[in-house]
Structures are given as structure tokens and as C-alpha cells.
Design a protein around this motif. Structure first.
Motif, PDB file in Angstrom:
ATOM      1  N   VAL A  89      17.168  24.204  44.291  1.00 28.73           N
ATOM      2  CA  VAL A  89      17.869  24.040  43.002  1.00 28.73           C
ATOM      3  C   VAL A  89      18.946  25.109  42.847  1.00 28.73           C
ATOM      4  CG1 VAL A  89      17.562  24.246  40.492  1.00 28.73           C
ATOM      5  CG2 VAL A  89      15.950  22.902  41.837  1.00 28.73           C
ATOM      6  N   THR A  92      23.595  27.599  46.342  1.00 26.09           N
ATOM      7  CA  THR A  92      25.018  27.294  46.157  1.00 26.09           C
ATOM      8  C   THR A  92      25.772  27.377  47.482  1.00 26.09           C
ATOM      9  OG1 THR A  92      25.476  29.598  45.647  1.00 26.09           O
ATOM     10  CG2 THR A  92      25.086  28.134  43.774  1.00 26.09           C
ATOM     11  N   SER A  93      25.048  27.618  48.578  1.00 26.00           N
ATOM     12  CA  SER A  93      25.733  27.784  49.855  1.00 26.00           C
ATOM     13  C   SER A  93      26.257  26.442  50.369  1.00 26.00           C
ATOM     14  CB  SER A  93      24.778  28.385  50.890  1.00 26.00           C
ATOM     15  OG  SER A  93      23.804  27.435  51.232  1.00 26.00           O
ATOM     16  N   VAL A  94      27.299  26.531  51.152  1.00 22.56           N
ATOM     17  CA  VAL A  94      27.883  25.304  51.697  1.00 22.56           C
ATOM     18  C   VAL A  94      26.958  24.697  52.748  1.00 22.56           C
ATOM     19  CG1 VAL A  94      29.865  24.382  52.936  1.00 22.56           C
ATOM     20  CG2 VAL A  94      30.183  26.168  51.237  1.00 22.56           C
ATOM     21  N   ILE A 140      20.746  35.286  32.745  1.00 24.86           N
ATOM     22  CA  ILE A 140      20.774  34.055  31.943  1.00 24.86           C
ATOM     23  C   ILE A 140      19.391  33.865  31.315  1.00 24.86           C
ATOM     24  CG2 ILE A 140      21.248  31.574  31.976  1.00 24.86           C
ATOM     25  CD1 ILE A 140      22.817  32.052  34.568  1.00 24.86           C
ATOM     26  N   ILE A 150      15.228  22.546  31.142  1.00 21.83           N
ATOM     27  CA  ILE A 150      15.271  22.863  32.580  1.00 21.83           C
ATOM     28  C   ILE A 150      13.927  22.522  33.221  1.00 21.83           C
ATOM     29  CG2 ILE A 150      15.390  24.787  34.237  1.00 21.83           C
ATOM     30  CD1 ILE A 150      18.104  24.386  33.278  1.00 21.83           C
ATOM     31  N   GLU A 153      13.639  18.803  33.596  1.00 16.82           N
ATOM     32  CA  GLU A 153      14.489  18.290  34.683  1.00 16.82           C
ATOM     33  C   GLU A 153      13.853  18.571  36.039  1.00 16.82           C
ATOM     34  OE1 GLU A 153      17.565  16.832  34.577  1.00 16.82           O
ATOM     35  OE2 GLU A 153      17.616  16.741  32.394  1.00 16.82           O
ATOM     36  N   LEU A 157      11.867  16.037  39.423  1.00 20.45           N
ATOM     37  CA  LEU A 157      12.373  15.978  40.805  1.00 20.45           C
ATOM     38  C   LEU A 157      11.359  15.312  41.734  1.00 20.45           C
ATOM     39  CD1 LEU A 157      13.975  19.527  41.233  1.00 20.45           C
ATOM     40  CD2 LEU A 157      15.185  17.342  41.103  1.00 20.45           C
ATOM     41  N   ASP A 161      14.798  13.703  46.151  1.00 16.94           N
ATOM     42  CA  ASP A 161      15.957  14.339  45.520  1.00 16.94           C
ATOM     43  C   ASP A 161      16.370  15.598  46.281  1.00 16.94           C
ATOM     44  OD1 ASP A 161      16.154  12.540  43.362  1.00 16.94           O
ATOM     45  OD2 ASP A 161      14.515  13.561  42.348  1.00 16.94           O
TER      46      ASP A 161
ATOM     47  N   LEU B  28      19.391  16.292  41.670  1.00 16.43           N
ATOM     48  CA  LEU B  28      19.539  17.698  42.054  1.00 16.43           C
ATOM     49  C   LEU B  28      20.930  18.209  41.675  1.00 16.43           C
ATOM     50  CD1 LEU B  28      18.350  20.160  43.510  1.00 16.43           C
ATOM     51  CD2 LEU B  28      19.258  19.242  45.643  1.00 16.43           C
ATOM     52  N   LEU B  31      21.159  18.862  37.972  1.00 15.87           N
ATOM     53  CA  LEU B  31      20.430  20.085  37.612  1.00 15.87           C
ATOM     54  C   LEU B  31      21.235  21.323  37.990  1.00 15.87           C
ATOM     55  CD1 LEU B  31      17.779  21.211  36.514  1.00 15.87           C
ATOM     56  CD2 LEU B  31      16.786  20.923  38.771  1.00 15.87           C
ATOM     57  N   ARG B  32      21.808  21.283  39.178  1.00 17.22           N
ATOM     58  CA  ARG B  32      22.621  22.429  39.622  1.00 17.22           C
ATOM     59  C   ARG B  32      23.828  22.619  38.718  1.00 17.22           C
ATOM     60  NH1 ARG B  32      22.771  21.425  46.131  1.00 17.22           N
ATOM     61  NH2 ARG B  32      20.851  22.501  46.655  1.00 17.22           N
ATOM     62  N   GLN B  34      24.054  21.835  35.651  1.00 16.91           N
ATOM     63  CA  GLN B  34      23.567  22.358  34.381  1.00 16.91           C
ATOM     64  C   GLN B  34      23.367  23.876  34.471  1.00 16.91           C
ATOM     65  OE1 GLN B  34      20.471  19.854  33.059  1.00 16.91           O
ATOM     66  NE2 GLN B  34      19.750  21.263  31.500  1.00 16.91           N
ATOM     67  N   ILE B  35      22.831  24.322  35.590  1.00 11.01           N
ATOM     68  CA  ILE B  35      22.595  25.757  35.768  1.00 11.01           C
ATOM     69  C   ILE B  35      23.921  26.504  35.890  1.00 11.01           C
ATOM     70  CG2 ILE B  35      21.687  27.449  37.416  1.00 11.01           C
ATOM     71  CD1 ILE B  35      19.300  25.484  37.788  1.00 11.01           C
ATOM     72  N   LEU B  38      25.310  26.921  32.543  1.00 14.54           N
ATOM     73  CA  LEU B  38      24.615  27.984  31.808  1.00 14.54           C
ATOM     74  C   LEU B  38      25.169  29.352  32.192  1.00 14.54           C
ATOM     75  CD1 LEU B  38      20.901  26.802  31.978  1.00 14.54           C
ATOM     76  CD2 LEU B  38      22.198  27.254  29.915  1.00 14.54           C
ATOM     77  N   ARG B  39      25.486  29.474  33.471  1.00 21.02           N
ATOM     78  CA  ARG B  39      26.063  30.729  33.966  1.00 21.02           C
ATOM     79  C   ARG B  39      27.397  30.992  33.251  1.00 21.02           C
ATOM     80  NH1 ARG B  39      25.329  29.637  39.386  1.00 21.02           N
ATOM     81  NH2 ARG B  39      23.225  30.479  39.382  1.00 21.02           N
ATOM     82  N   GLU B  86      37.238  28.418  53.539  1.00 18.38           N
ATOM     83  CA  GLU B  86      36.916  27.216  52.767  1.00 18.38           C
ATOM     84  C   GLU B  86      35.439  27.226  52.356  1.00 18.38           C
ATOM     85  OE1 GLU B  86      38.299  23.456  54.253  1.00 18.38           O
ATOM     86  OE2 GLU B  86      36.745  22.380  53.135  1.00 18.38           O
ATOM     87  N   GLU B  87      34.590  27.709  53.256  1.00 25.30           N
ATOM     88  CA  GLU B  87      33.163  27.778  52.921  1.00 25.30           C
ATOM     89  C   GLU B  87      32.912  28.731  51.762  1.00 25.30           C
ATOM     90  OE1 GLU B  87      31.309  26.886  57.343  1.00 25.30           O
ATOM     91  OE2 GLU B  87      30.661  28.670  56.253  1.00 25.30           O
ATOM     92  N   ARG B  90      34.046  27.061  48.619  1.00 28.25           N
ATOM     93  CA  ARG B  90      33.101  26.008  48.212  1.00 28.25           C
ATOM     94  C   ARG B  90      31.832  26.622  47.608  1.00 28.25           C
ATOM     95  NH1 ARG B  90      33.670  20.745  49.442  1.00 28.25           N
ATOM     96  NH2 ARG B  90      35.513  20.194  50.607  1.00 28.25           N
ATOM     97  N   ALA B  91      31.376  27.722  48.199  1.00 26.41           N
ATOM     98  CA  ALA B  91      30.189  28.391  47.646  1.00 26.41           C
ATOM     99  C   ALA B  91      30.477  28.869  46.226  1.00 26.41           C
ATOM    100  CB  ALA B  91      29.782  29.554  48.532  1.00 26.41           C
ATOM    101  N   ASN B  94      30.436  25.901  43.955  1.00 26.03           N
ATOM    102  CA  ASN B  94      29.049  25.484  43.699  1.00 26.03           C
ATOM    103  C   ASN B  94      28.390  26.394  42.675  1.00 26.03           C
ATOM    104  OD1 ASN B  94      29.119  23.390  45.511  1.00 26.03           O
ATOM    105  ND2 ASN B  94      28.268  24.565  47.201  1.00 26.03           N
ATOM    106  N   GLU B  95      28.649  27.684  42.820  1.00 24.05           N
ATOM    107  CA  GLU B  95      27.993  28.648  41.942  1.00 24.05           C
ATOM    108  C   GLU B  95      28.502  28.525  40.508  1.00 24.05           C
ATOM    109  OE1 GLU B  95      28.143  32.693  43.344  1.00 24.05           O
ATOM    110  OE2 GLU B  95      27.805  33.422  41.311  1.00 24.05           O
TER     111      GLU B  95
END
Lengths: 188, 383
Positions: A89, A92-94, A140, A150, A153, A157, A161, B28, B31-32, B34-35, B38-39, B86-87, B90-91, B94-95
Motif C-alpha cells: 500500500v 511508491t517505488s517504480v 500524517i 483507511i 479500504e 483488499l 488487488d 490498490l 488507496l495509494r 488517497q494516502i 493525505l500527505r 525518469e524512475e 515517477r517515484a 507516486n509519493e
């Protein structure tokens, strides 16, 4: 007099009547050593000796041991799935390293995919806790309503997913094919 | 910084645009997102609100500012550094997610606050009328103050930049001031081409995507920050085109798919950015740029207002240096008379000089003379 319990301690989770007689650790050791007799041809080929060896088995203790092994495996599955789901969840890594971690975990032994399925909902509860705490650590802090959202949600899962279609087909072929399985199991 | 968020997302927090989730992992991804939102909200809530701010971030809706394209599985680029870059981007995407807070929600209180500028900046009445008109229109749509395109034209020192900064403060929006007089290319705004080894995103990407701090010290987590293009008419025209990116950014339709040259695979919705430009000679601007702005001519304020402004300048200087006890609360009429014959910028300079002089001489008597007038106005050399 009723015995007082200590529900917050681990001892409580592993209590069993067969552990209450004598020195349980010594008995476990004897059984462990005794089981080696069954690998010896000298015992297996002689009915009398085999009968004697079987009579020395403490079946209650054996059943208790297996129950506890099962409980350990389930607890490990719940804990690990919770952690892996939270990682997924929050990833965030590629490269999505969290997906690779799931794959390695499922590959470790054939029992793990089934354990993951059978204990899925329990693991999600813990996973939500990990996610909320991780968010709090990064500053947060959620109010009750947002926290509830949260958690809900995350509670919805499914394994599908979190995993790719390929991994689903590999580790959960029946789920991937659309078989919902028994009602007590989840994750597909 | 720990911040309690009053009402966050999942209860249907007013997302103006619902994310079209990716096909494979929609739950997923949602949810991400949404997080990530929030950040962004936490960062926004963690920034101290300015005392006279009226826009309340915590109640603000969020809007999408980009749609992340799927990474190509077999990148055509052989450059490993480019792929790593680029990675990293992208990270980051995503964050931080694609949702940003919409600041300066249209509301009667906001209009009242903006009306306060009639007193502090009386010579900007047409500009204030325009902003209030936009606020009224936004209110009709229950929207926020977005997409202002204001070109303030006037002589030096009439307070154009000060007005723009005051407006940004009132709206409680992050503000990015770009001095166009020193800009040599449009990379400052729109990023530099990827073929440069030191390619870097421009201010629009930094502000909208990275959430970098604007020049006025606010974290830019909003979809509608203010960009102030100072001295836009003095942008270099001998080589490069510092205003090049503006052709797309100032046109509402094309701004929805703005692409930073340094990140050419990502389209950003920059249509909600607010733009305020200042110029002395607007005729130096290309007609295509000029026509994209609402041009407002700003003159010097009338004498009565000038006297009030000068007194205001004096009070703020006393407050800035903690001199309220030492000097009289009001300027003398004679000092006022000297000061109002100069531009506001020069008047401020003269007042500072007079205060400094008085402190140096150990006196509490303030003598304002035109001797400290700016060099540009003195007739020196060949006349």
C-alpha cells in the motif's frame, strides 16, 4: 479456586492441559529423542520393540505440539501478510519492490499461499494498523473518521488487488480461474 | 510535523475529478492515491496560515493536476542516467500523488478581504474590480479563484509588485515571483530540454508537482498558486525567448496539457495557475502574449490617497525596526508633502534614509529631504 489468567502475556496463547503435568520441557525432549527410534531398522523390524516405542509416545503432547506449530505458522502468515500488504500500500517505488517481496514469500514453501488465504482477513486488520502507524510516523496523524476510512479500504483488499495476474495464476490457480473456494477463505 | 487533519479524503472529500484508476489494480491505486492526498493535505495544513488569510485549506477540495502515464516497458533511451532520472521522477509522482488542494475558495469573506485592497492600494481599483469579478464568477460555480491573468501596467514605483504580493497574501496562496528582467530563456518557467546534461524542470513543475516552497515561504501544495512575472516587458529578446512557455500556459485550453521540457512524458494541468505580470512598457510584449492578459493601467494614486499611503509606509517602517516609541506616530505635514511628490518606491527609500539619519544623529526629529532622492532622477552628466 479458579486460576488467574494473564491474558496480555504470550504464555496464555500457548497454554494447554498437557503442559501442566510435570516438567513439560523434559517430556518434550524425551519425545523428541524417542522419535529417533522410529528411524532405526533395529526397532522397525522387531514388533515387540516397535510396540514398546509406540507405547512410550505421549500422544497428547504430540497433538499439542502440532497444534502449536500450526498456530505459529498462522501467526507468521498473519504477521507477514500484514507487513507485506502494508508495504504494498505504501510502496511508491517504480520497480514495486513490495511485489517482489510478496513473490519471494509465497515461493518459500507450498503452505504459505494457503496460509495467506486462510488468514487473510486477520492479516488485513493488522495491516491497517501498520499503515496508520507508518503514516503517523511520517507526520500524517489521522482523525477517527479518516482512520476508519483507511482501515475500511484496506479491509476490502483482496490478494488479487496486490498481486499481478501472473502471480495469482501461479500461486492461486483456482482463485485466478474464478473459483471462490470455501466461505472461510478469502484473498482471491 | 504532526498535523491532525480535520476531515480528509475518503468520506467523499470533494474530489472535483475522480481518478480513473488503472485497470489492473484499481483498489490498490485508489488507496495509494488517497494516502498521497493525505500527505499533501498534511503539508498544506502544516504551513502556518497568514494572519489575514481567509482561504481555509482544510476545507478545500482537491483536484487532479496530472495523469501518470504507464512506464514504457522497453524504453528506447539507451541512456541509463536518463532512465534512472525518469524512475526518480515517477517515484516522486507516486509519493505525492496527482491531487492538489484548491486554495482561495470563492466566498463572500474572500471578496470582503479583497475589497480591503481598495484602501491599501487605491490606485489599483480596476485590478481589484477584476479580481472581485472573478471571485463572483467562481462563487457561481462553487469554485476557487483560478486562472487569473492580470497584466499591471504603470510607471516605476506605483506599487505593482506590492499589489500582487498583497493579493497573494490575502488569498493565502503560495506565490512564486519570477524576475523576467534577468530571465534568458523559458527554462525557468517551462524547464530545459532533456538533451542537456543538466536538464531541470521549470518553476511550474516544481511548484505544482514537487511542491517546492514559493518565494514567499509557503509550501506549494495547491493547484492554483500565484506566479508573479515581474517586469515582464524587460525579458531578454536578443536571444532565447523567456516568455516562450507562456504562450501555452496563459491559454486556458492548452494549459491543461502543459508539458515541462525536462519531463516530456508527463502532461500537467496548469490551467488553474494564477498569473500576475507587471510591466512599464506593455507595447514591448508580443501581441499574442499581451492579448492573453487582462491589461490594467495603473497610475499614481490621488494626493489624498498618497498621503495615507505615505503615513502607512512610515508606520510599517517604524514597526519593522521597532521604533514606535522613539519617533512620532505620524509624519509631519511637511514631510508628507515632500514624500508624495515621489513614487511610492522612492518615498520608501527617502523615509528609510531619514530614519537612518535621525538614528545616526541621536535625534527623534525626522527630516525628510529630497537630497536622498534616487540617482536616476538627479540630472547628472550630459543633459
Amino acid at each position: 479456586m479458579a486460576r488467574k489468567k494473564n491474558p496480555s502475556l504470550r504464555q496464555e496463547a500457548f497454554s494447554h492441559p498437557c503442559l501442566e503435568d510435570g516438567d513439560a520441557t523434559e517430556r518434550i525432549h524425551q519425545q523428541w529423542v524417542g522419535l529417533y527410534q522410529f528411524t532405526s531398522p533395529a526397532i522397525l523390524d522387531e514388533p515387540e520393540k516397535l510396540k514398546q516405542a509406540v507405547s512410550e509416545l505421549d500422544l497428547d503432547l504430540m497433538r499439542c505440539s502440532l497444534t502449536m506449530l500450526r498456530r505459529h505458522l498462522e501467526e507468521a502468515a498473519i504477521r507477514d501478510c500484514a507487513l507485506l500488504t502494508a508495504e504494498r500500500v505504501l510502496d511508491t517505488s517504480v520497480g514495486q519492490e513490495s511485489l517482489e517481496r510478496w513473490e519471494r514469500w509465497l515461493m518459500a514453501a507450498p503452505c504459505w499461499p494457503r496460509l495467506a488465504q486462510e488468514n487473510w482477513y486477520q492479516s488485513l486488520g493488522k495491516s491497517a494498523e501498520i499503515v496508520v502507524n507508518a503514516l503517523a510516523d511520517s507526520g500524517i496523524v489521522l482523525d477517527d473518521s479518516t482512520r476508519g476510512d483507511i482501515e475500511r479500504e484496506i479491509g476490502m483488499l483482496q490478494l488479487s488487488d496486490l498481486l499481478t495476474k501472473e502471480l495469482m495464476e501461479r500461486f492461486f490457480p483456482r482463485k485466478a480461474a474464478g473459483d471462490e473456494g470455501t466461505s472461510g477463505q478469502a484473498g482471491g | 510535523m504532526s498535523t491532525r487533519i480535520a476531515k480528509a479524503l475518503s468520506t467523499g472529500r470533494r474530489h472535483r475529478e475522480v481518478a480513473p484508476a488503472k485497470a489492473s489494480e484499481p483498489r490498490l491505486d485508489a488507496l495509494r492515491e488517497q494516502i498521497a492526498a493525505l500527505r499533501i493535505l498534511t503539508e498544506a495544513a502544516g504551513v502556518p496560515e497568514s494572519p489575514d488569510a481567509t482561504a481555509r485549506r482544510s476545507d478545500a477540495p482537491m483536484v487532479r493536476v496530472f495523469q501518470l502515464p504507464r512506464a514504457s516497458s522497453d524504453s528506447l533511451s539507451a541512456d541509463r542516467d536518463a532512465q534512472k532520472r525518469e524512475e526518480r521522477i515517477r517515484a516522486l509522482l507516486n509519493e505525492r500523488g496527482a491531487l492538489r488542494v484548491l486554495g482561495a475558495l470563492a466566498h463572500p469573506e474572500l471578496a470582503d478581504a479583497i475589497s480591503g485592497l481598495y484602501r491599501s492600494h487605491p490606485n489599483f481599483k480596476p485590478a481589484i474590480d477584476y479580481v472581485i469579478g472573478e471571485e463572483m464568477l467562481a462563487r457561481q460555480k462553487e469554485d476557487a479563484l483560478c486562472g487569473l491573468r492580470l497584466l499591471l501596467v504603470g510607471g516605476p514605483g506605483v506599487g505593482k509588485t506590492d499589489f500582487a504580493l498583497s493579493l497573494a497574501k490575502l488569498l493565502d496562496l503560495p506565490c512564486h515571483v519570477i524576475s523576467m528582467s534577468s530571465a534568458q530563456s523559458s527554462s525557468g518557467l517551462g524547464g530545459s530540454e532533456v538533451h542537456w546534461g543538466n536538464t531541470k524542470p521549470g518553476a511550474v513543475f516544481e511548484c505544482l508537482i514537487q511542491g517546492n516552497v514559493g518565494n514567499v515561504g509557503k509550501v506549494a501544495n495547491v493547484a492554483n498558486p500565484i506566479f508573479i512575472l515581474d517586469e515582464v516587458d524587460k525579458a531578454a529578446d536578443n536571444w532565447g525567448d523567456p516568455l516562450g512557455a507562456l504562450y501555452q500556459l496563459l491559454e486556458p485550453k492548452t494549459a491543461t496539457t502543459f508539458v515541462d521540457k525536462s519531463v516530456p512524458w508527463l502532461a500537467i494541468d496548469a490551467s488553474r495557475l494564477n498569473w500576475i505580470a507587471t510591466a512599464n512598457q506593455p507595447e514591448r510584449l508580443h501581441e499574442a502574449i499581451r492579448s492573453r492578459f487582462v491589461e490594467i493601467l495603473v497610475g499614481a494614486p490621488p494626493e489624498d490617497n498618497l498621503r495615507t499611503l505615505v503615513q502607512g509606509l512610515y508606520s510599517s517602517l517604524l514597526e519593522e525596526f521597532g521604533l514606535e516609541e522613539r519617533f512620532p506616530a505620524r509624519l509631519s505635514r511637511s514631510a508628507e508633502t515632500v514624500l508624495i511628490s515621489w513614487s511610492i518606491r522612492d518615498a520608501k527609500r527617502l523615509l528609510r534614509a531619514a530614519l537612518g539619519h535621525a538614528l545616526r544623529n541621536g535625534t527623534n526629529e525626522l527630516v525628510v529631504t529630497a537630497d536622498a532622492a534616487p540617482a536616476s532622477d538627479r540630472r547628472i552628466g550630459f543633459v
